[in-house]
Write a protein that holds these residues in place. Structure first.
Motif, PDB file in Angstrom:
ATOM      1  N   LEU A  14       0.837  -1.201   0.000  1.00  0.00           N
ATOM      2  CA  LEU A  14       0.000   0.000   0.000  1.00  0.00           C
ATOM      3  C   LEU A  14       0.873   1.253   0.000  1.00  0.00           C
ATOM      4  O   LEU A  14       1.704   1.420   0.903  1.00  0.00           O
ATOM      5  CB  LEU A  14      -0.898  -0.006   1.235  1.00  0.00           C
ATOM      6  N   PRO A  15       0.703   2.169  -0.977  1.00  0.00           N
ATOM      7  CA  PRO A  15       1.539   3.371  -1.045  1.00  0.00           C
ATOM      8  C   PRO A  15       0.931   4.574  -0.319  1.00  0.00           C
ATOM      9  O   PRO A  15       1.266   5.714  -0.624  1.00  0.00           O
ATOM     10  CB  PRO A  15       1.594   3.641  -2.556  1.00  0.00           C
ATOM     11  N   GLN A  16       0.093   4.338   0.659  1.00  0.00           N
ATOM     12  CA  GLN A  16      -0.751   5.385   1.265  1.00  0.00           C
ATOM     13  C   GLN A  16      -0.021   6.207   2.330  1.00  0.00           C
ATOM     14  O   GLN A  16      -0.643   7.051   2.971  1.00  0.00           O
ATOM     15  CB  GLN A  16      -1.962   4.691   1.886  1.00  0.00           C
ATOM     16  N   TYR A  17       1.279   6.000   2.527  1.00  0.00           N
ATOM     17  CA  TYR A  17       1.962   6.583   3.680  1.00  0.00           C
ATOM     18  C   TYR A  17       2.756   7.833   3.310  1.00  0.00           C
ATOM     19  O   TYR A  17       3.945   7.945   3.607  1.00  0.00           O
ATOM     20  CB  TYR A  17       2.846   5.519   4.343  1.00  0.00           C
ATOM     21  N   HIS A  18       2.081   8.771   2.668  1.00  0.00           N
ATOM     22  CA  HIS A  18       2.633  10.097   2.422  1.00  0.00           C
ATOM     23  C   HIS A  18       1.457  11.011   2.078  1.00  0.00           C
ATOM     24  O   HIS A  18       0.444  10.559   1.531  1.00  0.00           O
ATOM     25  CB  HIS A  18       3.660  10.075   1.275  1.00  0.00           C
ATOM     26  N   PRO A  19       1.547  12.280   2.419  1.00  0.00           N
ATOM     27  CA  PRO A  19       0.416  13.181   2.161  1.00  0.00           C
ATOM     28  C   PRO A  19       0.285  13.523   0.684  1.00  0.00           C
ATOM     29  O   PRO A  19       1.287  13.591  -0.042  1.00  0.00           O
ATOM     30  CB  PRO A  19       0.760  14.425   2.992  1.00  0.00           C
ATOM     31  N   ILE A  20      -0.969  13.730   0.250  1.00  0.00           N
ATOM     32  CA  ILE A  20      -1.252  14.219  -1.099  1.00  0.00           C
ATOM     33  C   ILE A  20      -2.340  15.281  -0.992  1.00  0.00           C
ATOM     34  O   ILE A  20      -3.126  15.281  -0.032  1.00  0.00           O
ATOM     35  CB  ILE A  20      -1.699  13.085  -2.052  1.00  0.00           C
ATOM     36  N   PRO A  21      -2.415  16.207  -1.942  1.00  0.00           N
ATOM     37  CA  PRO A  21      -3.419  17.290  -1.851  1.00  0.00           C
ATOM     38  C   PRO A  21      -4.845  16.781  -1.730  1.00  0.00           C
ATOM     39  O   PRO A  21      -5.661  17.369  -1.013  1.00  0.00           O
ATOM     40  CB  PRO A  21      -3.204  18.065  -3.154  1.00  0.00           C
ATOM     41  N   GLU A  22      -5.157  15.699  -2.433  1.00  0.00           N
ATOM     42  CA  GLU A  22      -6.530  15.175  -2.387  1.00  0.00           C
ATOM     43  C   GLU A  22      -6.897  14.715  -0.979  1.00  0.00           C
ATOM     44  O   GLU A  22      -7.998  15.007  -0.483  1.00  0.00           O
ATOM     45  CB  GLU A  22      -6.680  14.020  -3.381  1.00  0.00           C
ATOM     46  N   ASN A  23      -5.997  13.977  -0.318  1.00  0.00           N
ATOM     47  CA  ASN A  23      -6.294  13.531   1.042  1.00  0.00           C
ATOM     48  C   ASN A  23      -6.314  14.694   2.021  1.00  0.00           C
ATOM     49  O   ASN A  23      -7.072  14.684   2.999  1.00  0.00           O
ATOM     50  CB  ASN A  23      -5.280  12.473   1.478  1.00  0.00           C
ATOM     51  N   ASP A  24      -5.471  15.708   1.789  1.00  0.00           N
ATOM     52  CA  ASP A  24      -5.536  16.917   2.617  1.00  0.00           C
ATOM     53  C   ASP A  24      -6.934  17.521   2.553  1.00  0.00           C
ATOM     54  O   ASP A  24      -7.497  17.955   3.565  1.00  0.00           O
ATOM     55  CB  ASP A  24      -4.521  17.959   2.129  1.00  0.00           C
ATOM     56  N   LYS A  25      -7.498  17.563   1.360  1.00  0.00           N
ATOM     57  CA  LYS A  25      -8.825  18.155   1.154  1.00  0.00           C
ATOM     58  C   LYS A  25      -9.922  17.290   1.763  1.00  0.00           C
ATOM     59  O   LYS A  25     -10.845  17.802   2.400  1.00  0.00           O
ATOM     60  CB  LYS A  25      -9.064  18.338  -0.347  1.00  0.00           C
ATOM     61  N   TRP A  26      -9.835  15.982   1.566  1.00  0.00           N
ATOM     62  CA  TRP A  26     -10.908  15.086   1.988  1.00  0.00           C
ATOM     63  C   TRP A  26     -10.879  14.762   3.476  1.00  0.00           C
ATOM     64  O   TRP A  26     -11.924  14.608   4.101  1.00  0.00           O
ATOM     65  CB  TRP A  26     -10.832  13.779   1.197  1.00  0.00           C
ATOM     66  N   TRP A  27      -9.657  14.625   4.036  1.00  0.00           N
ATOM     67  CA  TRP A  27      -9.537  14.099   5.393  1.00  0.00           C
ATOM     68  C   TRP A  27      -8.845  15.036   6.372  1.00  0.00           C
ATOM     69  O   TRP A  27      -8.839  14.780   7.574  1.00  0.00           O
ATOM     70  CB  TRP A  27      -8.767  12.768   5.366  1.00  0.00           C
ATOM     71  N   GLY A  28      -8.230  16.108   5.871  1.00  0.00           N
ATOM     72  CA  GLY A  28      -7.524  17.038   6.744  1.00  0.00           C
ATOM     73  C   GLY A  28      -6.049  17.118   6.406  1.00  0.00           C
ATOM     74  O   GLY A  28      -5.456  16.158   5.922  1.00  0.00           O
ATOM     75  N   LYS A  29      -5.460  18.256   6.681  1.00  0.00           N
ATOM     76  CA  LYS A  29      -4.066  18.523   6.332  1.00  0.00           C
ATOM     77  C   LYS A  29      -3.133  17.465   6.906  1.00  0.00           C
ATOM     78  O   LYS A  29      -3.177  17.147   8.099  1.00  0.00           O
ATOM     79  CB  LYS A  29      -3.665  19.909   6.859  1.00  0.00           C
ATOM     80  N   GLY A  30      -2.266  16.933   6.038  1.00  0.00           N
ATOM     81  CA  GLY A  30      -1.253  15.987   6.479  1.00  0.00           C
ATOM     82  C   GLY A  30      -1.732  14.558   6.635  1.00  0.00           C
ATOM     83  O   GLY A  30      -0.971  13.696   7.104  1.00  0.00           O
TER      84      GLY A  30
END
Length: 374
Positions: A14-30
């Motif tokens: 799973l490559p999910q262990y770094h922030p991306i702009p989309e996740n910042d928007k959907w789930w919160g900064k960082g």
């Protein structure tokens, strides 16, 4: 140390262990997968949560040192390669940076393949068409753009091949509106660019035992865990009594589903064996453990009493089933290398350390003649 040449074990990554702009928007900064992992709480007495990382820590996959350490740890314990989840949405890739950097840098020098996780993203973490964050859609034009984007990976010397062809998995093949058309586009474009046509493997997570050869694929992955194979033990008084002897259940939610790991795994293994007897090309999968409360809270599914010993027995069972197969078919998948928010990881944690990895090494790094069916 190298793995048994007679057996190839590929771990989902799973490559999910770094922030991306989309996740910042959907789930919160960082936000990263660690956000949910770290805030998880036990929901009943004896419930193992949170799962906290040990040797590799709360890593950031933008760091090449982390990616190298993962590969070194995997290789030392008999893992033959990683299957990176690949997210493609009509020309837009998400969480692509770690794999892009692996491809561009040539490091780590560790085999890999890709699995297109072609699900719609939603707030429910289930690939449902509800509370949609990113919609999955399809077209022949997009299929062509997609395979062209994959060509550099397929051409890499590290890319895992079956029968000399680059292995590419599709998580939900039956979601493709015209799968045979997609297969033709992928294969023809690879040939046109001087590459072997890809070896396409369909994942049967949502359609157990389906023969993906019927829609143009080369084989089927019998994915695990198949939670649909497990009856609702919460309504089974005998199972509740059995669980109560091992843990003190303090569950007040009627939504949380708690299953016994041993019974559940046996049901799933039985389903896997039945599917394998269907006779079409297929490959098995073994899962480590399961507890997705970090993502779903009281709506989660939890397999209690999981252990490295139970996982090792299941892995040995699957490996023994492959011994009589031709060498290029002795391939199995392990789910997963680092699905921390689903309690499903080979990577070391504070409770078990490297015990799950040591189990893999005991099964996979001894000569195949010593693998005894459980």
């Amino acid at each position: 140390m190298t793995s048994n040449p007679d057996m190839k074990a590929i771990a989902f990554y799973l490559p999910q262990y770094h922030p991306i702009p989309e996740n910042d928007k959907w789930w919160g900064k960082g936000f990263t997968e660690w956000t949910n992992v770290a805030k998880a709480k036990p929901l009943f007495s004896g419930h193992y949560q949170p799962h906290l990382p040990a040797d590799l820590g709360f890593y950031d996959l933008r760091l090449p040192e982390v990616r190298q350490a993962q590969a070194d740890l995997a290789r030392a314990h008999g893992i033959s390669g990683f299957c990176y989840y690949h997210y493609w949405f009509t020309g837009k890739r998400l969480l692509e940076r770690p794999f892009n950097e692996v491809l561009a840098s040539g490091k780590p020098d560790f085999p890999f393949c890709l699995c297109w996780a072609n699900e719609t993203w939603s707030r429910r973490w289930l690939g449902e068409e509800k509370d949609i964050l990113k919609q999955q859609s399809y077209s022949p034009t997009d299929d062509l753009a997609h395979v062209r984007a994959l060509l550099p990976a397929f051409a890499d010397d590290r890319y895992i091949k079956i029968k000399g062809r680059p292995l590419f998995l599709v998580y939900r093949p039956l979601d493709l509106p015209d799968p045979m058309k997609t297969v033709d586009i992928f294969k023809n474009e690879c040939i046109k660019n001087g590459l072997p046509e890809p070896y396409l493997m369909g994942v049967d997570s949502h359609c157990p035992g389906f023969n993906f050869q019927d829609i143009g694929f080369d084989s089927t992955l019998f994915f695990q865990p198949k939670l649909g194979a497990v009856p609702d033990f919460m309504n089974d008084n005998r199972t509740i009594a059995k669980l109560a002897r091992n843990i003190k259940l303090g569950i007040t939610s009627s939504i949380l589903k708690v299953y016994d790991s041993v019974e559940s795994r046996q049901l799933m293994l039985g389903q896997l064996i039945e599917a394998a007897q269907l006779g079409f090309p297929s490959h098995p999968c073994v899962f480590v453990s399961w507890d997705n409360t970090p993502r779903r809270g009281k709506n989660a599914i939890v397999l209690v009493n999981s252990s490295p010993e139970i996982f090792e027995a299941a892995l040995a069972e699957v490996v023994s089933s492959l011994i009589e197969k031709p060498q290029d078919e002795r391939i199995l998948f392990i789910n997963a290398w680092n699905e921390w928010a689903e309690g499903n990881h080979l990577e070391p944690d504070l409770k078990y350390g490297t015990q799950y990895l040591e189990a893999v090494r005991r099964v996979l790094l001894k000569p195949s003649r010593e693998v005894v069916k459980c």
